[in-house]
Design a protein around this motif. Structure first.
Motif, mmCIF file in Angstrom:
data_model
loop_
_atom_site.group_PDB
_atom_site.id
_atom_site.type_symbol
_atom_site.label_atom_id
_atom_site.label_comp_id
_atom_site.label_asym_id
_atom_site.label_seq_id
_atom_site.Cartn_x
_atom_site.Cartn_y
_atom_site.Cartn_z
ATOM 1 N N ALA A 54 0.822 -1.212 0.000
ATOM 2 C CA ALA A 54 0.000 0.000 0.000
ATOM 3 C C ALA A 54 0.858 1.265 0.000
ATOM 4 C CB ALA A 54 -0.917 -0.013 1.219
ATOM 5 N N TRP A 55 2.118 1.109 0.304
ATOM 6 C CA TRP A 55 2.967 2.304 0.395
ATOM 7 C C TRP A 55 3.301 2.838 -0.984
ATOM 8 C CZ3 TRP A 55 7.193 1.044 4.572
ATOM 9 C CH2 TRP A 55 6.555 0.875 5.804
ATOM 10 N N GLN A 56 3.567 4.134 -0.973
ATOM 11 C CA GLN A 56 4.054 4.739 -2.200
ATOM 12 C C GLN A 56 5.538 5.014 -2.010
ATOM 13 O OE1 GLN A 56 2.149 8.392 -3.136
ATOM 14 N NE2 GLN A 56 3.287 8.571 -5.060
ATOM 15 N N VAL A 57 6.361 4.503 -2.914
ATOM 16 C CA VAL A 57 7.808 4.648 -2.764
ATOM 17 C C VAL A 57 8.330 5.598 -3.827
ATOM 18 C CG1 VAL A 57 10.009 3.443 -2.752
ATOM 19 C CG2 VAL A 57 7.980 2.329 -1.840
ATOM 20 N N GLN A 58 9.126 6.561 -3.424
ATOM 21 C CA GLN A 58 9.734 7.474 -4.392
ATOM 22 C C GLN A 58 11.166 7.757 -3.977
ATOM 23 O OE1 GLN A 58 6.879 10.635 -3.819
ATOM 24 N NE2 GLN A 58 8.449 11.882 -2.802
#
Lengths: 269, 673
Positions: free
Chosen positions: A206-210
């Motif tokens: 569910a995490w957004q990784v950038q």
């Protein structure tokens, strides 16, 4: 010359080291992770210990090269628990440790790749119900299920602790540096593949990784004019000086104190 | 009596020598296999001995004359003695020739004796002290027993009265002489050098070192690649038996003349290395035993008699002592002074690197900063661990043309790891200004360049060397260039002599590589550069090992200095005898302590010439020599001297280039990113 892992005496200390894939800070090339390598070094210097290395992850060529870095320190095999890239490796590692039943589990404090949250040792300790000790600087002796260890504190301080085994300990840069990894043994060592069910990490999905953004750094301005002042500034103790040392308190009192501090600091609301 | 006794003595000595030879050969055969052309090699021995070996021996006229008289006399006398006294061919003419041969040998042995009274420290004592006497015994004994054959004494003079006593005495003298010369030759006496030496010349592992009568350069200095394709093979040399058999044979050829010891910079600095002792230790290891019977100078600070080895025992022990201590192997700067001096053509540096390979690749025991440097080379392609994308930061203002943009250029400028060193950046800037003044079409690889692998290889990390080399070869194969020019003799040597073996059919690695001094010398001959008159003080020139001894380039740097109007005050040790600066072979990284520092000794050599300035041609030499405390001579690279003296052509010639600069495909900002 430190003790060699392969010549362990039967019935000696059984040590498991959790190793991860490292990443060079400048070139991002995979390598043996610095802190994990220090953990392996510590295990190898323990007298009469039998050392087993465990890695949970994917079987990839680049990863294999990094894992061979640990083999080059004079280790025969690394146990590679196969996990899919989205997996939460804690259950698999906990299972492996329950089965292997080592008295001491060593690992680096924080991985160099992926989440690198540094909580894995805590989660493992929780899952296994074992005590955890951080910033291990040295293991002094192991007798009758108790280990006497040195814990590194800031500014070169050391604290001697006794813990009941089995336990998990994390090693950071205060521990002795890892020995050179030799090409020949690294190439000959074996990677033993173990299959295990992958527990998909739902939260991670569910995490957004950038990519991390470079943040401006505040310049440290030293106002002092003389060399003596600058030296004092460099060598001064960290600010604060508050806090308290609690000794001979019940777990409830200790927990109370920690809870109070966390509230004061605004960590808990 | 002598008529019957002499043949018996001669043939039993020959028989014993033959048995000894078989034993000795078996000792060598313990080594790893190595294929050599046997017949062709044996046929080459006379030429290799008379031309190549003699060329080295001749540097010391006294000993070369001595050796011609002694060895020539002995070989002739021994052959004739077998014919005349062994087979009883009573020819007066042969008798006279035999008399002449023994006389020559006797004169030679007098010269040997004279050199050994007292012996210089580099010579071994012990059994070697008795050698002149043994030579005299053989020559005098043979001379006396041949007198009747030649008709000088009447036949039968040794068969009556006093003659009997004389015959007995003569027989005893001849037994001594034969014992040393025939028996000792194969059973390990000083004369062993003749037997092993001849075969060593025949089966040398670098046959390309020897001239073949067609002229041209005969130099073979590149290290041989280690095969890394077999996962289970042991890497490098752990035990004496891990050397190839012809390497073991080579060690056995040592005459203990100590010329290597006299030239070794590490030995002079009091570091625990003596090339002669190292070779003798290998002989001890090959035969098994302790080094107690070694009678030369020990490793500085390490008494003789405490080390012992076995053909199948480790040379360097993981713990405690064995045959050799690791510090000995890590003291070597790989300057090749020992190899250059060795009259027996022994390859010391190959042996040292072979043993280092084992220590690094199998033990993982590279001392001091070694492990860190190797890790950096693996992770960042440079020994300092700098960001490989910052290779051109120093040249942000120079608008260096990149190969990636140009695809082809006349000159590919190989910058080397000196790009990360502020001192060397000055040299590189100077050289680039020279190239621009001569309007040379050049380009650099920029961030695509990697360390050449020199340091990794000398530290024994063949795996890292081969990785770096293969990647560099890949990069170079993408571009077209006529030649590679570099300011770093180490990169120069590796690119020129060691990459070729790693090239493939698709990506051959045979480059035309030049040191910047050679290239500047060519530019000067082509009148592309004009110089101001030299106004500085006196100048001496320091030959870098990897340019001079490794690649035979002694003239070009001197020609450039002459073209600048500089008269060179040569140091006592220059040219092929140049003393190392101490910076080669990873020696500054492994940093084995001694009594003094090698660069200090070199600057003392400079001081003796009274020169105000040393011209150098190597970033390592610059760093090492500049590290010597003042007061001392100044240190400048040849490129800097040339750049300082340049007269830049009229602005009209320059203006088109100037205008081009801002429109260059890669502005400085982007290069520096």
């Amino acid at each position: 010359m430190p003790h060699n892992a392969t010549s362990s005496t039967p019935g000696g200390l059984n040590v498991a080291v959790l190793v991860s894939i490292g990443r060079h800070p400048l070139t991002a090339r995979t390598r043996r992770a610095d802190q994990d390598a220090r953990a392996v070094e510590m295990a190898l210097t323990l007298d009469g210990a039998s050392v087993s290395l465990i890695h949970a992850g994917q079987q990839e060529r680049e990863h294999e090269e990094a894992l061979r870095g640990y083999l080059g320190m004079g280790i025969d095999t690394v146990n590679l628990i196969q996990q899919c890239p989205q997996a939460d490796v804690v259950p698999a590692l906990a299972d492996a440790l329950r089965q292997g039943a080592p008295q001491l589990v060593l690992s680096g404090a924080r991985a160099e790749t992926n989440e690198a949250s540094g909580v894995l040792p805590y989660l493992l300790a929780e899952a296994l119900g074992w005590p955890i000790i951080t910033n291990l600087a040295a293991v002094e002796k192991v007798e009758q299920g108790m280990a006497t260890v040195l814990q590194a504190l800031p500014r070169g301080k050391r604290r001697r602790l006794r813990i009941r085994l089995p336990a998990i300990a994390t090693v950071d840069s205060s521990a002795p540096a890892a020995r050179q990894s030799a090409f020949g043994p690294a190439r000959r060592g074996a990677l033993e593949h173990l299959d295990a069910a992958s527990d998909i990490d739902e939260a991670l999905a569910a995490w957004q990784v950038q990519p991390a953004r470079k943040r401006p750094k505040r310049l440290k301005i030293v106002k002092s004019s003389s060399a003596r002042d600058r030296f004092k500034a460099a060598a001064a103790k960290a600010d604060g000086g508050g806090g308290q040392t609690l000794t001979d308190v019940t777990p409830e009192q200790g927990a109370e104190a920690i809870f109070k501090l966390l509230k004061e600091e605004g960590v808990l609301r | 009596m002598l008529d019957t006794l002499l043949p018996i003595l001669l043939f039993s000595a020959l028989l014993l020598a033959a048995i000894g030879a078989v034993r000795r050969v078996r000792l060598w055969r313990q080594g790893r296999p190595s294929s050599v052309p046997v017949i062709k090699g044996l046929m080459q021995v006379p030429r290799r001995y008379l031309v190549d070996l003699h060329h080295v021996v001749e540097r010391d006229k006294y000993i070369s004359h001595t050796h011609v008289a002694t060895a020539g006399g002995f070989v002739l006398a021994a052959l004739l003695a077998i014919v005349v006294h062994g087979f009883g061919l009573q020819s007066a003419i042969l008798g006279w020739v035999l008399l002449a041969a023994t006389t020559s040998m006797f004169i030679g042995s007098l010269l040997v004796a004279k050199r050994r009274s007292p012996p210089p420290s580099r010579l071994s004592k012990g059994p070697w002290m008795r050698l002149p006497k043994s030579l005299m015994a053989f020559s005098l004994g043979m001379f006396a027993v041949t007198l009747p054959t030649a008709g000088i004494l009447p036949e039968g003079v040794f068969q009556s009265g006093l003659g009997w006593i004389a015959a007995l005495v003569l027989a005893a003298v001849i037994v001594w002489g034969l014992g040393e010369m025939f028996f000792g030759m194969t059973w390990g006496g000083p004369m062993k050098h003749a037997f092993a030496g001849a075969l060593h010349l025949a089966f040398h592992r670098r046959p390309e070192r020897f001239s073949d009568g067609t002229g041209g350069e005969h130099r073979s200095t590149g290290l041989k690649a280690l095969k890394l394709d077999d996962d289970n093979a042991k890497l490098g040399v752990e035990k004496p038996a891990d050397f190839t058999w012809n390497q073991l044979l080579g060690f056995d050829a040592c005459v203990q003349c100590g010329r290597c010891e006299a030239m070794c910079p590490a030995f002079a600095a009091g570091q625990p290395l003596n090339p002669k002792k190292l070779i003798q230790d290998m002989v001890v290891g090959m035969a098994g035993g302790s080094d107690a019977k070694y009678y030369g100078s020990p490793y500085p600070g390490k008494p003789v008699g405490e080390h012992e080895g076995h053909p199948h025992g480790p040379i360097v022990a993981r713990q405690g002592t064995s045959l050799v201590d690791p510090e000995t192997l890590w003291s070597c700067t790989t300057c090749r002074a020992c190899v250059e001096e060795c009259p027996m053509m022994i390859e010391h540096v190959d042996a040292i690197v072979d043993m280092r390979r084992f220590l690094t690749l199998e033990h993982g025991n590279t001392p001091n900063k070694g492990a860190e440097v190797l890790d950096n080379l693996i992770a960042t392609d440079n020994p300092g661990g700098f960001d490989p994308d910052s290779r051109l930061h120093w040249a942000a203002d120079l608008n260096l043309p990149l190969m990636a943009d140009k695809q082809e250029a006349d000159v590919l400028l190989w910058l080397g790891d000196g790009v990360f060193d502020m001192r060397n950046q000055r040299t590189l800037r100077a050289f680039i200004s020279v190239l621009r003044a001569a309007n040379v079409d050049f380009a650099v690889l920029g961030n695509e360049e990697r360390d050449s692998g020199d340091v990794a290889r000398r530290l024994g990390d063949e795996a890292t060397f081969q990785t770096l080399a293969r990647r560099n070869i890949q990069t170079l194969s993408r571009y077209r260039f006529a030649r590679i020019v570099t300011c770093d003799p180490h990169s120069f040597h590796v690119l020129k002599n060691e990459y070729g073996e790693l090239g493939t059919a698709q990506t051959p690695a045979d480059y035309h590589v030049q040191h910047h001094s050679t290239y500047i010398s060519e530019l000067v001959s082509a009148n592309k550069l004009t110089f101001k008159a030299w106004k500085g003080g006196s100048v001496t020139y320091h030959d870098p090992c990897y340019l001079g001894r490794y690649n035979g380039e002694y003239e070009a740097p001197r020609d450039v200095l002459k073209a600048l109007g500089i008269e060179i005050k040569e140091m006592a040790r220059s040219g092929y005898r140049s003393r190392c600066c101490g910076g080669g072979g990873g020696a500054p990284i492994t940093d084995i302590p001694g009594k003094q520092r090698i660069p200090d000794m070199r600057m003392e050599d400079v001081r003796e010439t009274g020169a105000d300035l040393v011209a150098v041609g190597c970033p390592q030499c610059t760093a090492m020599l500049e590290g010597v405390v003042e007061p001392r001579a100044g240190i400048k690279d040849i490129a800097e001297l040339v750049a300082d003296a340049l007269i830049i052509e009229t602005p009209a010639d320059q203006s088109p280039q100037r205008q081009q600069a801002p429109a260059a495909p890669r502005p400085a900002l982007e290069v520096a990113s």
